[in-house]
Design an enzyme around this catalytic site. Sequence first.
Site, short mmCIF file in Angstrom:
data_model
loop_
_atom_site.label_atom_id
_atom_site.label_comp_id
_atom_site.label_asym_id
_atom_site.label_seq_id
_atom_site.Cartn_x
_atom_site.Cartn_y
_atom_site.Cartn_z
N CYS A 93 5.13 32.14 -22.33
CA CYS A 93 3.75 31.79 -22.73
C CYS A 93 2.75 32.84 -22.24
O CYS A 93 1.85 33.24 -22.98
CB CYS A 93 3.38 30.41 -22.20
SG CYS A 93 3.79 30.19 -20.45
N HIS A 135 -3.19 28.42 -18.53
CA HIS A 135 -3.26 29.64 -17.71
C HIS A 135 -4.57 30.37 -18.07
O HIS A 135 -5.06 30.24 -19.19
CB HIS A 135 -2.15 30.63 -18.05
CG HIS A 135 -0.75 30.11 -17.94
ND1 HIS A 135 -0.20 29.65 -16.76
CD2 HIS A 135 0.25 30.02 -18.87
CE1 HIS A 135 1.07 29.31 -16.98
NE2 HIS A 135 1.36 29.51 -18.25
P1 NAD Z 1 11.53 21.25 -20.07
O1 NAD Z 1 12.14 20.99 -18.76
O2 NAD Z 1 10.24 20.61 -20.42
O3 NAD Z 1 12.55 20.88 -21.23
C1 NAD Z 1 13.90 21.19 -21.19
C2 NAD Z 1 14.67 20.10 -21.88
O4 NAD Z 1 16.05 20.41 -21.94
C3 NAD Z 1 14.55 18.77 -21.13
O5 NAD Z 1 14.35 17.75 -22.07
C4 NAD Z 1 15.92 18.63 -20.46
O6 NAD Z 1 16.28 17.28 -20.25
C5 NAD Z 1 16.81 19.30 -21.47
N1 NAD Z 1 18.08 19.80 -20.93
C6 NAD Z 1 18.44 20.02 -19.65
N2 NAD Z 1 19.70 20.49 -19.58
C7 NAD Z 1 20.15 20.56 -20.85
C8 NAD Z 1 21.37 20.96 -21.44
N3 NAD Z 1 22.38 21.40 -20.71
N4 NAD Z 1 21.48 20.91 -22.79
C9 NAD Z 1 20.46 20.48 -23.55
N5 NAD Z 1 19.27 20.09 -23.04
C10 NAD Z 1 19.13 20.13 -21.71
O7 NAD Z 1 11.43 22.83 -20.18
P2 NAD Z 1 10.40 23.65 -21.07
O8 NAD Z 1 9.12 23.76 -20.32
O9 NAD Z 1 10.40 23.12 -22.44
O10 NAD Z 1 11.07 25.10 -21.01
C11 NAD Z 1 12.14 25.48 -21.87
C12 NAD Z 1 12.17 26.98 -21.94
O11 NAD Z 1 10.91 27.43 -22.48
C13 NAD Z 1 12.31 27.71 -20.59
O12 NAD Z 1 13.00 28.91 -20.81
C14 NAD Z 1 10.86 28.00 -20.21
O13 NAD Z 1 10.75 29.08 -19.31
C15 NAD Z 1 10.29 28.35 -21.57
N6 NAD Z 1 8.83 28.17 -21.69
C16 NAD Z 1 8.18 27.15 -21.11
C17 NAD Z 1 6.81 27.03 -21.24
C18 NAD Z 1 6.04 25.94 -20.58
O14 NAD Z 1 4.88 26.15 -20.24
N7 NAD Z 1 6.58 24.77 -20.39
C19 NAD Z 1 6.11 27.96 -22.00
C20 NAD Z 1 6.80 28.98 -22.66
C21 NAD Z 1 8.17 29.09 -22.48
#
Ligand code: NAD
Length: 348
Positions: free
Chosen positions: A151, A230
Amino acid sequence: MFYKGFSPYEISMLKVAVNGYGTIGRRVARAVSLQDDMQVVGVIKARPDYIARMLTDRFRLYAPDQERLKVFEQNGLHVEGDLSNLLDEAEVVIDCTPEGQGEKNRPVYLKSGVRAVFQGGEESSIADASFNAYANYDQSSGKSMVRVVSCNTTGLARTLSPLRDSLGLKRVNATLVRRATDQNDSSKGPINAIEPSLGFPSHHAPDLRTVLGDIDVESVAIKVPTTLMHVHSVEALLEKPASREDILSEWSGFRRILEISGKDGRKSTAQVMDMAREMGRDRSDLYEIAVWKESVHVNGNTLRYIQAIHQESDVVPENVDALRSMFEVADRETSINRTDSKLEIGRK
Ligand code: NAD
């Protein structure tokens, strides 16, 4: 290696799986489902919580493996199958699992011949290319493994790439004030502290170079107790001189950059997110990077500005565009126009 759907001529509606249905996954699944040229064949959720119960009206639910499939069933939730069953249905998977899990999933995707989009929490080495639609759309063309940058990196790439292309960038210096965690998370902090990144530069500088090219970039990041957005303070040394008006005019040609002003009350991230709620978007998301007009300042060739990033949603349109680039079904402008139209980006 043969990848499903490799020839553009085989594709009608691209079949997309979403692995991980958290902050990013649920937004990406919705955005994909809104497009005319792609469909969500199923999503994977790890636990049978309230989100799993609510998603089955919209998407077909799968479990990561047979063990967890049984847990879903014991909790009264119907599950279509596990990851391998879902990959049989899909031409591409968007991996939205927590940081580090994508690396573990990569060999599974490779084995099943399904292409994959990863998120910014993974190392750049996971993919053949890192992606930002404005900065380097064509570099993911025809690739099988692509990573949409984080992000924060998306926010920087959005506002800097038009300047790179029109005026040239000699050096960038960015200070990132980062939200502690997302709104649905009560497990992370800090809740009463300010936490600087201790290594220099923070990981954002090298990450930005993966999409912006070989530009001299430095960054520091400071985590603060907020969940909304942010905020970045950016200093850029331009190759060609430009006025403040030139910069604002350049950005006005890019819908994913939104000019805002403190004069009408949008003084902080509180009001910027309030504006997003008033816009009536799904989940009150703000896909655009909001730049405060008053903060844009030019002194010689040095530009300074301040921008706000809705971390939960700015990467969502990028994931949609990454698919079209990988499958070579649309050029950059066409893809961005289609995505923006369906997500109502640029609607006043
Ligand atoms: P999150 O924790 O909100 O969501 C992850 C989901 O995956 C959860 O629902 C979790 O239960 C599930 N999960 C866990 N283990 C799993 C598995 N083995 N198989 C399938 N599902 C599984 O995380 P997020 O914030 O959505 O982040 C996901 C990715 O996106 C990361 O790489 C993060 O760095 C990136 N990201 C996050 C943001 C943010 O601000 N949240 C922004 C941009 C990028």
